[in-house]
Motif scaffolding. Structure first.
Motif, PDB file in Angstrom:
ATOM      1  N   ALA A  14       0.816  -1.226   0.000  1.00  0.00           N
ATOM      2  CA  ALA A  14       0.000   0.000   0.000  1.00  0.00           C
ATOM      3  C   ALA A  14       0.848   1.274   0.000  1.00  0.00           C
ATOM      4  CB  ALA A  14      -0.981  -0.019   1.171  1.00  0.00           C
ATOM      5  N   PRO A  15       1.812   1.408   0.920  1.00  0.00           N
ATOM      6  CA  PRO A  15       2.634   2.625   0.851  1.00  0.00           C
ATOM      7  C   PRO A  15       3.515   2.666  -0.399  1.00  0.00           C
ATOM      8  CG  PRO A  15       3.249   1.303   2.776  1.00  0.00           C
ATOM      9  CD  PRO A  15       2.105   0.628   2.106  1.00  0.00           C
ATOM     10  N   LEU A  16       3.956   1.495  -0.866  1.00  0.00           N
ATOM     11  CA  LEU A  16       4.751   1.451  -2.088  1.00  0.00           C
ATOM     12  C   LEU A  16       3.935   1.959  -3.274  1.00  0.00           C
ATOM     13  CD1 LEU A  16       7.466   0.623  -3.303  1.00  0.00           C
ATOM     14  CD2 LEU A  16       6.542  -1.678  -3.580  1.00  0.00           C
ATOM     15  N   ARG A  17       2.674   1.585  -3.319  1.00  0.00           N
ATOM     16  CA  ARG A  17       1.777   2.056  -4.372  1.00  0.00           C
ATOM     17  C   ARG A  17       1.629   3.579  -4.319  1.00  0.00           C
ATOM     18  NH1 ARG A  17      -1.569   4.456  -6.734  1.00  0.00           N
ATOM     19  NH2 ARG A  17      -3.616   4.012  -7.494  1.00  0.00           N
ATOM     20  N   TYR A  18       1.405   4.094  -3.136  1.00  0.00           N
ATOM     21  CA  TYR A  18       1.232   5.536  -2.947  1.00  0.00           C
ATOM     22  C   TYR A  18       2.491   6.295  -3.382  1.00  0.00           C
ATOM     23  CZ  TYR A  18       0.792  10.028  -0.635  1.00  0.00           C
ATOM     24  OH  TYR A  18       0.758  11.371  -0.365  1.00  0.00           O
ATOM     25  N   LEU A  19       3.643   5.840  -2.904  1.00  0.00           N
ATOM     26  CA  LEU A  19       4.896   6.530  -3.208  1.00  0.00           C
ATOM     27  C   LEU A  19       5.250   6.425  -4.693  1.00  0.00           C
ATOM     28  CD1 LEU A  19       6.926   5.451  -0.056  1.00  0.00           C
ATOM     29  CD2 LEU A  19       5.953   7.723  -0.535  1.00  0.00           C
ATOM     30  N   ALA A  20       5.040   5.262  -5.284  1.00  0.00           N
ATOM     31  CA  ALA A  20       5.338   5.091  -6.710  1.00  0.00           C
ATOM     32  C   ALA A  20       4.412   5.954  -7.557  1.00  0.00           C
ATOM     33  CB  ALA A  20       5.206   3.617  -7.099  1.00  0.00           C
ATOM     34  N   ASP A  21       3.136   5.972  -7.208  1.00  0.00           N
ATOM     35  CA  ASP A  21       2.169   6.788  -7.933  1.00  0.00           C
ATOM     36  C   ASP A  21       2.573   8.255  -7.902  1.00  0.00           C
ATOM     37  OD1 ASP A  21      -0.604   7.068  -9.188  1.00  0.00           O
ATOM     38  OD2 ASP A  21      -0.785   8.378  -7.429  1.00  0.00           O
ATOM     39  N   ARG A  22       2.933   8.731  -6.727  1.00  0.00           N
ATOM     40  CA  ARG A  22       3.356  10.132  -6.579  1.00  0.00           C
ATOM     41  C   ARG A  22       4.611  10.420  -7.396  1.00  0.00           C
ATOM     42  NH1 ARG A  22      -0.207  13.681  -4.201  1.00  0.00           N
ATOM     43  NH2 ARG A  22      -0.051  13.572  -1.965  1.00  0.00           N
TER      44      ARG A  22
END
Length: 124
Positions: A14-22
């Motif tokens: 979940a945090p990896l998704r958020y950070l990658a998206d950003r």
């Protein structure tokens, strides 16, 4: 205790998704939802490779729960893909919406097959 493996994978995904998206969206100034596209394609690649590794007997079901269900489940996002596509269509960017659907499905399938082929080459 299998659910703990799913939770642990999700806590990373979940945090990896958020950070990658950003990170991806910061580099692209366009209507197209590049961040979601990239995380979904990467998730398909990982899941394809993992599935191939499981089929070859190189990886067990616990790793599949941790990485497949947990990590990839939290990393990839069909709901955001759907929402962003709808938002594009409603805002008049119908071509972008269509490209998002076609490219996401095609690239996701290609990445899953590529991951499976990679696993077959390594553990086949």
């Amino acid at each position: 205790m299998n659910w703990l493996l799913v939770v642990a994978g999700g806590m990373v995904g979940a945090p990896l998704r958020y950070l990658a998206d950003r990170a991806v969206n910061r580099r692209h100034d366009s209507l197209f939802p590049w961040g979601t596209f990239v995380v979904n394609v990467v998730g398909c690649l990982i899941l394809g490779a993992l599935t191939g590794a499981v089929a070859a007997g190189a990886v067990g079901s616990r790793t599949q729960l941790l990485l497949g269900t947990g990590l990839c489940g939290a990393l990839t996002t069909y709901s955001t893909f759907s929402y962003e596509t709808l938002r594009l269509a409603e805002s008049g960017a119908r071509l972008h919406a269509l490209v998002n659907v076609v490219a996401s499905v095609a690239a996701g399938l290609a990445a899953a097959f590529a991951g499976g082929a990679l696993a077959h080459t390594v553990w086949g």
